[in-house]
Design a protein around this motif. Sequence first.
Motif: not given
Length: 443
Positions: A299, A302-303, A315, A347, A350, A354
């Motif tokens: 997390d 990702r953030s 990121m 990964g 994600h 995006q």
Amino acid sequence: MSAEPTAIVLFTRDLRVHDNPALELACRSARRVVPLFVVHEGLGFATPNRRRFLHESLADLRENLRGRGGELIVRYGDPVVELLRLAGEVHAETIVLARDVSRYAQRRADRIARAAGRQRIRVRTVDSVTVAPPAALTPSGGGDHFRVFTPYWRAWSGHARRTVPAAPDRIEVPAGLRCGRLPPAGSPRAQLPTGGETAARRRMRSWLSGRLADYADRHDDLPGDATSRLSADLHFGTLSPLELTLAAERVGGDGAAAYVRQLCWRDFHAQVTYAFPDITRADYRPRGRDWRDDPDALDAWRSGWTGLPIVDAGMRQLAAEGFLHNRARLLVASFLTKQLGLHWAAGARHFFDQLVDGDIANNAGNWQWVAGTGNDTRPNRRFNLLRQAHRFDPDGAYVRRYVPELAGVAGASVHTPWRLDRPPAGYPAPLLDLDGDQGGQRR
């Protein structure tokens, strides 16, 4: 409906009229041509960032077809069912589509061939999503594809290129067809470029006449942003990879040569995926590695909240733009897989969610390359992230652009804020201790 020959062109990832072999073949072989796009909900196109780009690309394609007397027919549902339904409606004798490399695309093509065969409709496939057809190049020593890039690059460089067809002057569509509504644009999560062939060709001309010349020297310059930013156009097929390659080669010079090599990497991953369509979920080269399970660390990654500025900047660029600089992609992927020890597939998922240029072959292929489970001949390769940060963002401008908490930190100190006497308030301590070991120790 008249008995004049009718062909359907199924658009998939070739949303353009220039250098579109499927469209050219249909126009050459049939009097009437039905350009079709089927919106299959739930596929990668449906993610918020790609949905906007798709909407704009289809709108532009429709206008370009209408300018030639044609139309873009849009249907919703299973592409095979909708394709064959329309074929029956217009009494099509031929279906034309481009080959593609993913498991879904290969199965779609097989289903179309079987269903069309039962109705005695001819199916013709062409190559247009890559420069060299995925199965065209094979190693001299045997095997169905190249596993190492350098010998593929040599074979690819010497491979004869297909002829680039001109955009059709005129397209005749059967009368009375319902054109269908475009998919909604939705609400993207990022600031996106305009989709469509018209904007893509404008970007291509600007790139070729401008920054391409410096590409060899500046493509890793993180704050300079000196890459083409044409990856989404290539993914959606609003630009032809062959036309772009040929145009870059005509410009010539070191910058063009380095850029064409990157276009070859795109083809390389495509031919790997064509031969190994499980690349999105299975190790291409299993190494027997045990991956960690750490939801909190995942997390934080990702953030953009890992406490390692070069990773957080990357990121956050991804979240803000639906795009990520190639050097930054390598660094954030290395941090996740090699430093944090988390599975590459997390990964890759994600990124695919995006990225506007979320391409199955390139995304999975590059992630596996970094993780050491793919085509890298040095599977234990590990980036020293601090050294990379200082090398490719020497003054910290890239980090400060995307991590406002560090805007007040001067110079290269922005890469190691934990070393400051007064670390910036509101920015986390790093997940890993990178001072003593480039591999890092979990705090």
